[in-house]
Design a protein around this motif. Sequence first.
Motif, mmCIF file in Angstrom:
data_model
loop_
_atom_site.group_PDB
_atom_site.id
_atom_site.type_symbol
_atom_site.label_atom_id
_atom_site.label_comp_id
_atom_site.label_asym_id
_atom_site.label_seq_id
_atom_site.Cartn_x
_atom_site.Cartn_y
_atom_site.Cartn_z
ATOM 1 N N THR A 132 8.552 -5.969 -10.104
ATOM 2 C CA THR A 132 8.768 -6.252 -8.676
ATOM 3 C C THR A 132 8.283 -5.074 -7.836
ATOM 4 O OG1 THR A 132 10.756 -7.427 -9.342
ATOM 5 C CG2 THR A 132 10.521 -7.002 -7.006
ATOM 6 N N VAL A 133 8.655 -3.852 -8.285
ATOM 7 C CA VAL A 133 8.215 -2.666 -7.540
ATOM 8 C C VAL A 133 6.691 -2.582 -7.561
ATOM 9 C CG1 VAL A 133 8.268 -0.138 -7.456
ATOM 10 C CG2 VAL A 133 10.335 -1.392 -8.056
ATOM 11 N N LEU A 134 6.112 -2.768 -8.752
ATOM 12 C CA LEU A 134 4.655 -2.631 -8.872
ATOM 13 C C LEU A 134 3.934 -3.694 -8.052
ATOM 14 C CD1 LEU A 134 4.309 -1.729 -12.670
ATOM 15 C CD2 LEU A 134 4.181 -0.203 -10.696
ATOM 16 N N LEU A 135 4.488 -4.912 -8.047
ATOM 17 C CA LEU A 135 3.859 -5.978 -7.257
ATOM 18 C C LEU A 135 3.885 -5.617 -5.768
ATOM 19 C CD1 LEU A 135 2.708 -8.921 -7.234
ATOM 20 C CD2 LEU A 135 5.031 -9.672 -6.710
ATOM 21 N N GLY A 136 5.046 -5.158 -5.310
ATOM 22 C CA GLY A 136 5.160 -4.763 -3.904
ATOM 23 C C GLY A 136 4.164 -3.660 -3.558
ATOM 24 N N LEU A 137 4.076 -2.655 -4.440
ATOM 25 C CA LEU A 137 3.157 -1.542 -4.188
ATOM 26 C C LEU A 137 1.706 -2.043 -4.179
ATOM 27 C CD1 LEU A 137 4.763 1.247 -6.436
ATOM 28 C CD2 LEU A 137 4.851 1.085 -3.948
ATOM 29 N N ALA A 138 1.414 -2.992 -5.083
ATOM 30 C CA ALA A 138 0.037 -3.520 -5.151
ATOM 31 C C ALA A 138 -0.290 -4.301 -3.882
ATOM 32 C CB ALA A 138 -0.112 -4.415 -6.380
ATOM 33 N N ILE A 139 0.665 -5.121 -3.408
ATOM 34 C CA ILE A 139 0.403 -5.890 -2.182
ATOM 35 C C ILE A 139 0.158 -4.950 -1.016
ATOM 36 C CG2 ILE A 139 1.418 -7.502 -0.493
ATOM 37 C CD1 ILE A 139 2.880 -8.844 -2.786
ATOM 38 N N HIS A 140 0.983 -3.917 -0.940
ATOM 39 C CA HIS A 140 0.817 -2.975 0.177
ATOM 40 C C HIS A 140 -0.537 -2.263 0.091
ATOM 41 C CE1 HIS A 140 2.172 -0.613 3.541
ATOM 42 N NE2 HIS A 140 1.787 0.491 2.913
ATOM 43 N N SER A 141 -0.900 -1.842 -1.124
ATOM 44 C CA SER A 141 -2.140 -1.055 -1.265
ATOM 45 C C SER A 141 -3.394 -1.902 -1.151
ATOM 46 C CB SER A 141 -2.193 -0.375 -2.630
ATOM 47 O OG SER A 141 -1.038 0.320 -2.860
ATOM 48 N N PHE A 142 -3.353 -3.110 -1.744
ATOM 49 C CA PHE A 142 -4.602 -3.868 -1.840
ATOM 50 C C PHE A 142 -4.700 -5.018 -0.845
ATOM 51 C CE2 PHE A 142 -4.013 -1.989 -6.132
ATOM 52 C CZ PHE A 142 -5.037 -1.060 -6.008
#
Length: 439
Positions: A246-256
């Motif tokens: 969940t954390v990684l998905l959120g970070l990926a959405i924000h970054s990419f």
Amino acid sequence: MKKLALHWKILIALLLAFSIGLWANFTTESTIEKPAWFENLHYFTNFVGSLFLNALKMVVIPLVMTSIICGVAKIGEDKDFGRLGLKTLFFYSLTGLLAVVVGLLCVNLIEPGQVDPGIREKMLSGQSALEAQKVERAFEHADGGMKGILEIFQRMIPQNLFKAAVEGQLLGLIFFSLLFGFFIARLPGKYKQSQTIFWEGLNSTILGITNFVISFAPYGVFGLVTPTLMMVGIETISVMGTFALTVLLGLAIHSFLVLPILLRILGKINFFQHFQALSPALLTAFSTASSSATLPVTLDCITKRAGVSKKIASFTLPLGATMNMDGTALFECVVVVFLAQLFGVEMTWVTQSTVVIMALLTSIGVAGIPSASLVAIIVILHAVGFPDATISIGVGIVFVVDRLLDMTRTAVNVLGDSCAAAIIGKSEGETGYYPSNPG
Ligand code: ASP
């Protein structure tokens, strides 16, 4: 033969570190007493890693102070100062808010805290209780609620400049440097000239040292990541799989997604070019889990590889490294809601809005060092009424997977800062970004 670009060298070092670290962890997993080669490898890689980290930290304080003083002395005379300040604050608040919203959506949709009752019981005892004790000891000074937040801000104005420097309190030093630069700009002619020449000379010297340190980044990255993976292994991540995802998905959405859209709309900047130019800084952030320690590399990449002026970079980036932490704010939000789900605490949208505000405020005050957000999480959990016992167990659970998530969110923190610098530079009429073939 063409020399391999720095980011490729760092990437190769990172791949080697992952392979060797995970292999060492895997082959010795079942042994309680680690073999001598394991201890030696751990000691040696750790030694190399800490040399690099020490060298980065060594340049952080003089670099931050001289960059800000020079930058502000140059822009402090006219209206530019206020305008740049406002733009920077606006952009930092905007990206922080977007990051928190992304985190909140992910954690509410995925609900990683809704686990099987059996697993929940296991999580709330044993290993996590042990980790909880460690965390409690490490962070026993973290105060709760509003007081905690105010205390974070109190550090902004240091009583003693040298103490702040010794303790690495970057926010206090930044505040002082802003004032110092601002008043240099107001000195009469000859004093102003001699001060400006002095600080610019010092700044160039420190930049020279910084470049020298950065050239060792591939070795440093290898030395930092290998021992971490030897100890942590990939298995700890899988224990907390859904939460970590969940954390990684959120970070990926924000970054990419979020940041590229902002770059395009607000700066007409191509995200991939930007990403490539900043890659050594992002990889260093990933390896050190510290935005402050990465700052020298970020400044180097944004000015040399991305082409943003020193004036904008030296104003926005040091501030961003301590005040603008998109990844951290997102992480804090996900953790708090995750723990509420895990403990069966009902979280209304009103409480979640409090979490949003607290996450934004605390991410401004959180230091750019490894695991710093755990302190902020304790503050938020207190503020939304978690009892003490659940707080320490909860933070203990998160602590198990914190290192790898910390590495990722720090890279996102640095990416957010660099996007701000590029967009603000563009809005000030800068051109000539991303000269081809950054080396
Ligand atoms: N390690 C992060 C940083 O340096 C802060 C945190 O989220 O713990 O940016």
